[in-house]
Design an enzyme around this catalytic site. Structure first.
Site, mmCIF file in Angstrom:
data_model
loop_
_atom_site.group_PDB
_atom_site.id
_atom_site.type_symbol
_atom_site.label_atom_id
_atom_site.label_comp_id
_atom_site.label_asym_id
_atom_site.label_seq_id
_atom_site.Cartn_x
_atom_site.Cartn_y
_atom_site.Cartn_z
ATOM 1 N N LYS A 1 -2.410 52.809 103.393
ATOM 2 C CA LYS A 1 -2.908 51.468 103.718
ATOM 3 C C LYS A 1 -3.746 51.447 104.995
ATOM 4 C CE LYS A 1 0.595 49.127 101.163
ATOM 5 N NZ LYS A 1 1.160 47.870 100.781
ATOM 6 N N GLU B 1 0.329 43.980 110.721
ATOM 7 C CA GLU B 1 -0.639 42.992 110.223
ATOM 8 C C GLU B 1 -0.198 41.620 110.684
ATOM 9 O OE1 GLU B 1 -1.187 42.814 105.951
ATOM 10 O OE2 GLU B 1 -2.032 44.822 105.900
ATOM 11 N N HIS C 1 8.610 39.868 97.679
ATOM 12 C CA HIS C 1 7.289 40.499 97.676
ATOM 13 C C HIS C 1 6.979 41.241 96.382
ATOM 14 C CE1 HIS C 1 6.938 39.219 101.725
ATOM 15 N NE2 HIS C 1 7.870 40.019 102.180
ATOM 16 N N ARG D 1 -4.871 52.243 89.728
ATOM 17 C CA ARG D 1 -4.316 52.497 88.390
ATOM 18 C C ARG D 1 -4.387 51.198 87.599
ATOM 19 N NH1 ARG D 1 0.197 49.458 89.126
ATOM 20 N NH2 ARG D 1 1.110 49.529 91.205
HETATM 21 P P1 ADP Z 1 3.338 46.644 98.427
HETATM 22 O O1 ADP Z 1 2.269 47.674 98.246
HETATM 23 O O2 ADP Z 1 4.571 47.167 99.088
HETATM 24 O O3 ADP Z 1 3.619 45.838 97.191
HETATM 25 P P2 ADP Z 1 1.443 44.688 99.511
HETATM 26 O O4 ADP Z 1 0.582 45.034 100.651
HETATM 27 O O5 ADP Z 1 0.811 44.722 98.156
HETATM 28 O O6 ADP Z 1 2.748 45.628 99.514
HETATM 29 O O7 ADP Z 1 2.095 43.270 99.727
HETATM 30 C C1 ADP Z 1 3.063 42.748 98.845
HETATM 31 C C2 ADP Z 1 3.251 41.262 99.089
HETATM 32 O O8 ADP Z 1 3.692 41.014 100.427
HETATM 33 C C3 ADP Z 1 1.967 40.447 98.967
HETATM 34 O O9 ADP Z 1 1.718 40.075 97.646
HETATM 35 C C4 ADP Z 1 2.296 39.243 99.837
HETATM 36 O O10 ADP Z 1 3.156 38.376 99.150
HETATM 37 C C5 ADP Z 1 3.102 39.839 100.972
HETATM 38 N N1 ADP Z 1 2.241 40.194 102.119
HETATM 39 C C6 ADP Z 1 1.653 41.388 102.360
HETATM 40 N N2 ADP Z 1 0.951 41.385 103.499
HETATM 41 C C7 ADP Z 1 1.056 40.135 104.003
HETATM 42 C C8 ADP Z 1 0.567 39.479 105.195
HETATM 43 N N3 ADP Z 1 -0.186 40.119 106.075
HETATM 44 N N4 ADP Z 1 0.902 38.185 105.397
HETATM 45 C C9 ADP Z 1 1.692 37.531 104.510
HETATM 46 N N5 ADP Z 1 2.190 38.087 103.403
HETATM 47 C C10 ADP Z 1 1.895 39.375 103.135
#
Ligand code: ADP
Length: 480
Positions: A93, A177, A212, A269
């Site tokens: 990431k 973040e 999440h 993917r």
């Molecule tokens: P993973 O790869 O572990 O699934 P992601 O980066 O795709 O993680 O994030 C999963 C979820 O977490 C997102 O869909 C959102 O709901 C929440 N999320 C991620 N980053 C943020 C952020 N900076 N602020 C608020 N919610 C976030």
């Protein structure tokens, strides 16, 4: 496409639908995935033995594993997906964020690299401003993520995020973040060929999540209009081009209340929720993946992509929604998926299947298409009600709760929908005496059907010595 298919299976999946559907199938080891589905050598060995040309990695296990990708290619086989380099750069990431910043794709404010000490984390968090989100660089599946609302929680949260990341990914790097308040999760499907063509297939709204993790997805999103779709689509295509992407991929964005969008990550993917895009665009994504992997030019251009109607997907998991979504296991005694026009059942199990502790609790995806959102919601309610699954607890009652909720119906929801609207214990378990009464009624009805005795009104039925209802009940193994 007229292509013969070869399935692999673990001992636990010997009679799984994918095995029975494929033209040939080969075992790759015992139930634990580390001894079967994650054994790269064994999988490639099967591919060679069965004289395969290509491997489709699906969307679990090794699908985003650059090492597997390389091993497949080195064995002279085609990997149906992007290159190992693209997987690698987007799989981290922090490197993905750096690349996006370089290409002018908006990212959530925060750090570009992992934090190295508590002290550094503290000063960055102050700069970014609380609340912040600690995230694992190698992250996936919501693991290694911690929301921190004030400085006093920071060190503890950092340590636990690092520990979780280390045990889940063998990589403890965590970065920071800004925690975006009340965002939506909206992602864009992209499709690129090896000849420099890259298009997008619109968005998927994935804000209905638990811990999440997505639960319900739909296309299109209620907040995305033509203008926003074009802008997000262009950003997604730019992101894909930035890593030299080929094949199907997804760029995930967070969208805030002012309709600003920020790059979250790229899934290199096919995704679980790809059917909703297929339903509204009429494009078979897996077929496109195979054609692109064969070296063909994409058969369509951006302007050929048209959106029609509305599609919703519910993820059906073996979890007890009345018991904090505890994963459930057991044998599926009855399995009757719904069907009908524009009702798609992507089931990985069938009657008699065993739901074990070895794999993800998601065992089916129910997808519907409707002329508009209202139509799709109505159809999904009906389809969920018709879905008969006995033997394990499922998330169907929860999906039904979402379909009935006024905020969902209005389209007024964010990623905190579940925390905001769903109270544990909301879905009541049938009382024990209700279940017993239902079981008794079922026995009596069955008796009536088979012997015509139990419920017959001629006064003799209940005294019929040929088969006492209690004896029958006993023979059938108790009140269950
Ligand atoms: P993973 O790869 O572990 O699934 P992601 O980066 O795709 O993680 O994030 C999963 C979820 O977490 C997102 O869909 C959102 O709901 C929440 N999320 C991620 N980053 C943020 C952020 N900076 N602020 C608020 N919610 C976030």
């Amino acid at each position: 496409m007229g292509i013969r298919t070869v399935a692999i299976y673990s001992e636990a999946d010997r009679s799984a639908p994918h095995v029975l559907t494929a033209d040939e199938a080969y075992p790759v080891g015992p139930a634990p995935s580390s001894e079967s589905y994650l054994r790269m050598e064994a999988i490639i060995e099967v591919a060679k033995r069965a004289d395969c040309d290509a491997i489709h990695p699906g969307y679990g296990f090794l699908s985003e594993n650059a090492e597997f990708n390389r091993a497949v290619t080195n064995a002279g086989l085609t990997f149906i997906g992007p290159t190992a380099d693209a997987i690698k750069i987007m799989g981290d990431k922090t490197s993905a964020r750096t690349l996006m910043i370089e290409r002018g794709v908006p990212v959530v404010p925060g750090t570009e690299r992992a934090v190295t000490s508590g002290e550094e984390a503290r000063s960055i968090a102050l700069k970014v401003g609380y609340p912040i989100l600690l995230k694992a660089a190698a992250g996936g599946g919501g693991k290694g993520m911690r929301v921190v609302t004030e400085e006093t929680q920071l060190l503890k949260a950092l340590e636990s995020a690092q520990n979780e990341a280390r045990s889940a990914f063998g990589d403890e790097r965590v970065y920071i973040e800004k925690y975006v308040l009340e965002p939506r999760h909206v992602e864009i499907q992209v499709l690129a060929d090896a000849h420099g063509n890259c298009i997008h297939l619109g968005e998927r709204e994935c804000s209905i999540q638990r811990r999440h993790q997505k639960v319900v997805e739909e296309a299109p999103s209620v907040i995305v209009d033509e203008e926003l779709r074009t802008r997000m689509g262009q950003a997604a295509v730019e992101a894909a081009r930035a890593c030299g992407y080929v094949n199907a991929g997804t760029i995930e964005f967070l969208v805030d209340n002012h309709r600003n969008f920020y790059f979250l990550e790229m899934n290199t993917r096919l995704q679980v929720e790809h059917p909703v895009t297929e339903m509204v665009t009429g494009v078979d994504l897996v077929k496109m993946q195979i054609r692109v992997a064969e070296g063909h030019v994409l058969p369509m251009k951006q302007e050929d992509i048209r959106f029609r109607g509305h599609a919703i997907e519910c993820r059906i998991c073996a979890e007890d929604v009345r018991n904090d979504f505890l994963p459930d296991t057991g044998t599926i005694l009855r399995y009757r998926p719904p069907f009908g026009f524009a009702v798609r059942d992507d089931s990985g199990v069938t009657e008699g299947s065993e739901i074990s502790i070895h794999y993800d609790p998601m065992f089916a995806k129910l997808v519907v298409w409707g002329m508009d959102r209202e139509d799709a919601i109505r159809k999904m309610r009906r389809a969920l009600d018709e879905f008969v699954i006995d033997g394990v607890e499922t998330t169907i009652p929860f999906c039904r709760f979402v379909m009935d909720h006024p905020a969902f119906i209005k389209g007024d929801f964010r990623i905190d929908f579940v925390e905001k609207h769903y109270q544990p214990g909301f879905l009541r378990k049938p009382q024990a005496d209700e279940s017993r009464a239902a079981a008794l009624a079922a026995v009596l009805t069955e008796m009536d059907r088979t012997t015509g005795s139990a419920l017959s009104s001629n006064g003799k039925g209940t005294h019929d010595h040929r088969c006492s209802p209690w004896l029958l009940l006993h023979r059938q193994g108790g009140t269950r």
